[in-house]
Design a protein around this motif. Structure first.
Motif, mmCIF file in Angstrom:
data_model
loop_
_atom_site.group_PDB
_atom_site.id
_atom_site.type_symbol
_atom_site.label_atom_id
_atom_site.label_comp_id
_atom_site.label_asym_id
_atom_site.label_seq_id
_atom_site.Cartn_x
_atom_site.Cartn_y
_atom_site.Cartn_z
ATOM 1 N N GLU A 111 6.498 8.173 -2.806
ATOM 2 C CA GLU A 111 6.296 7.144 -3.882
ATOM 3 C C GLU A 111 5.024 6.390 -3.731
ATOM 4 O O GLU A 111 4.852 5.028 -4.232
ATOM 5 C CB GLU A 111 7.408 6.087 -3.723
ATOM 6 C CG GLU A 111 8.932 6.721 -3.606
ATOM 7 C CD GLU A 111 9.248 7.393 -5.037
ATOM 8 O OE1 GLU A 111 8.595 7.173 -6.188
ATOM 9 O OE2 GLU A 111 9.983 8.024 -5.103
ATOM 10 N N TYR A 112 3.912 6.859 -3.269
ATOM 11 C CA TYR A 112 2.691 6.345 -3.296
ATOM 12 C C TYR A 112 2.251 5.417 -4.315
ATOM 13 O O TYR A 112 1.700 4.407 -4.023
ATOM 14 C CB TYR A 112 1.672 7.437 -2.646
ATOM 15 C CG TYR A 112 0.395 6.651 -2.436
ATOM 16 C CD1 TYR A 112 0.064 6.460 -1.164
ATOM 17 C CD2 TYR A 112 -0.630 6.650 -3.261
ATOM 18 C CE1 TYR A 112 -1.184 5.826 -0.882
ATOM 19 C CE2 TYR A 112 -2.101 6.395 -3.155
ATOM 20 C CZ TYR A 112 -2.123 5.828 -1.837
ATOM 21 O OH TYR A 112 -3.373 5.173 -1.411
ATOM 22 N N ALA A 113 2.239 5.993 -5.503
ATOM 23 C CA ALA A 113 1.670 5.408 -6.809
ATOM 24 C C ALA A 113 2.214 4.227 -7.297
ATOM 25 O O ALA A 113 1.755 3.384 -7.841
ATOM 26 C CB ALA A 113 2.096 6.543 -8.145
ATOM 27 N N ILE A 114 3.706 3.905 -6.696
ATOM 28 C CA ILE A 114 4.065 2.346 -6.813
ATOM 29 C C ILE A 114 4.096 1.551 -5.873
ATOM 30 O O ILE A 114 4.158 0.216 -6.124
ATOM 31 C CB ILE A 114 5.767 2.631 -7.088
ATOM 32 C CG1 ILE A 114 6.507 1.732 -8.090
ATOM 33 C CG2 ILE A 114 6.630 2.658 -5.565
ATOM 34 C CD1 ILE A 114 7.764 1.915 -8.502
ATOM 35 N N LEU A 115 3.179 1.872 -4.944
ATOM 36 C CA LEU A 115 2.949 0.842 -3.845
ATOM 37 C C LEU A 115 1.775 -0.259 -4.308
ATOM 38 O O LEU A 115 1.078 0.309 -4.933
ATOM 39 C CB LEU A 115 2.480 1.583 -2.359
ATOM 40 C CG LEU A 115 3.387 2.659 -1.841
ATOM 41 C CD1 LEU A 115 2.726 3.310 -0.663
ATOM 42 C CD2 LEU A 115 4.860 1.976 -1.562
ATOM 43 N N THR A 116 1.863 -1.458 -3.625
ATOM 44 C CA THR A 116 0.654 -2.245 -3.824
ATOM 45 C C THR A 116 -0.554 -1.594 -3.146
ATOM 46 O O THR A 116 -0.518 -0.925 -2.338
ATOM 47 C CB THR A 116 1.037 -3.523 -3.299
ATOM 48 O OG1 THR A 116 0.882 -3.547 -2.069
ATOM 49 C CG2 THR A 116 2.335 -3.935 -3.776
ATOM 50 N N PRO A 117 -1.721 -2.051 -3.683
ATOM 51 C CA PRO A 117 -2.889 -1.407 -3.181
ATOM 52 C C PRO A 117 -3.105 -1.845 -1.629
ATOM 53 O O PRO A 117 -3.606 -1.189 -0.846
ATOM 54 C CB PRO A 117 -3.912 -2.157 -4.110
ATOM 55 C CG PRO A 117 -3.422 -2.579 -5.329
ATOM 56 C CD PRO A 117 -1.903 -2.785 -5.007
ATOM 57 N N LYS A 118 -2.588 -2.941 -1.412
ATOM 58 C CA LYS A 118 -2.549 -3.223 0.076
ATOM 59 C C LYS A 118 -1.745 -2.527 0.873
ATOM 60 O O LYS A 118 -2.302 -1.974 1.963
ATOM 61 C CB LYS A 118 -2.069 -4.751 0.223
ATOM 62 C CG LYS A 118 -2.054 -5.288 1.599
ATOM 63 C CD LYS A 118 -1.406 -6.707 1.494
ATOM 64 C CE LYS A 118 -1.534 -7.381 3.290
ATOM 65 N NZ LYS A 118 -1.123 -8.628 3.244
ATOM 66 N N THR A 119 -0.422 -2.011 0.423
ATOM 67 C CA THR A 119 0.115 -1.055 1.256
ATOM 68 C C THR A 119 -0.297 0.345 1.297
ATOM 69 O O THR A 119 -0.345 0.874 2.188
ATOM 70 C CB THR A 119 1.710 -1.209 0.381
ATOM 71 O OG1 THR A 119 2.141 -2.400 0.417
ATOM 72 C CG2 THR A 119 2.527 -0.261 1.339
ATOM 73 N N GLN A 120 -0.970 0.598 0.125
ATOM 74 C CA GLN A 120 -1.672 1.989 -0.007
ATOM 75 C C GLN A 120 -2.722 1.955 1.143
ATOM 76 O O GLN A 120 -2.982 2.883 1.920
ATOM 77 C CB GLN A 120 -2.385 2.182 -1.356
ATOM 78 C CG GLN A 120 -1.218 2.581 -2.218
ATOM 79 C CD GLN A 120 -1.714 2.461 -3.836
ATOM 80 O OE1 GLN A 120 -2.875 2.115 -4.049
ATOM 81 N NE2 GLN A 120 -1.001 3.124 -4.665
ATOM 82 N N ASN A 121 -3.508 0.857 1.122
ATOM 83 C CA ASN A 121 -4.652 0.908 2.070
ATOM 84 C C ASN A 121 -4.127 0.957 3.546
ATOM 85 O O ASN A 121 -4.805 1.327 4.450
ATOM 86 C CB ASN A 121 -5.551 -0.277 1.889
ATOM 87 C CG ASN A 121 -6.274 -0.171 0.683
ATOM 88 O OD1 ASN A 121 -6.615 0.878 0.158
ATOM 89 N ND2 ASN A 121 -6.610 -1.488 -0.089
#
Length: 202
Positions: A111-121
């Motif tokens: 579900e990477y696309a729905i994560l916040t940028p901070k969480t993705q990083n």
């Protein structure tokens, strides 16, 4: 409570887990732009934080660190409570912690696309260091405190708290286990309320 507890207290719903996990990166009412499951996760996260911060047992644990670490005593104790959850994991789940953590990392990647940028990083480092399992040992706990100290620009030397944590280790563990029973009960009630409020019955 820290990451592991927030995920665990989300029941088995994937989107509620994700929302609960990344809620600190979602400010104000901006959560309303996310799918319903994420919204419930964010609101549940805020309930858990509020219940924890006001509970007399948690405040007793945190008070032991307050003189030396001030405001950051709560940050440290959240991490310590996650340590005790990881250490006593078999009391709370039939799924081994390593598998539980892997399943969650896989969910975040899916579900990477729905994560916040901070969480993705943060995700690659989270997987590389295996944050959720790292809590389980005292060595891992110290590493997490070191990482958190770095993120807060070394304001209070969080790893130094290990001395106090080990001095009161048995007492804090007992407090955690007593508190977490109450937290589980109240979180279940709140989750049921939120599901009814959002008509969300996955």
């Amino acid at each position: 409570m820290n990451y592991l507890a927030h995920i665990y207290l989300s029941d088995e719903d994937d989107f509620i887990k994700i929302g609960n996990f990344m809620a600190d990166a979602i400010k104000g009412n901006s959560y309303e732009s996310y799918p319903v499951g994420i919204q419930i996760g964010v609101k549940l996260h805020r309930f858990i934080d509020s219940f924890t911060d006001s509970h007399e047992i948690y405040r007793k644990s945190k008070h032991r660190l307050h003189q030396k670490f001030g405001h950051y005593s709560g940050v440290i104790m959240d991490i310590v409570y996650d340590h005790f959850l990881a250490k006593n994991w078999q009391q709370f789940s039939d799924t081994p912690l390593e598998q539980y953590a892997d399943d969650f990392y896989n969910l975040l990647q899916k579900e990477y696309a729905i994560l916040t940028p901070k969480t993705q990083n943060a995700l690659p480092y989270m997987i590389k260091t295996n944050w959720l399992v790292c809590y389980q040992s005292l060595e891992g706990l110290e590493l997490i405190l070191f990482q958190m100290d770095y993120r807060t620009k070394n304001r209070v030397n969080m790893p130094a708290a290990m001395q106090d944590i080990q001095a009161f280790y048995a007492e804090i563990e007992h407090e955690f286990l007593t508190f977490f029973t109450a937290l589980q009960h109240q979180t279940k009630l709140e989750l049921d309320t939120l599901r009814n409020e959002f008509c969300y019955y996955n």
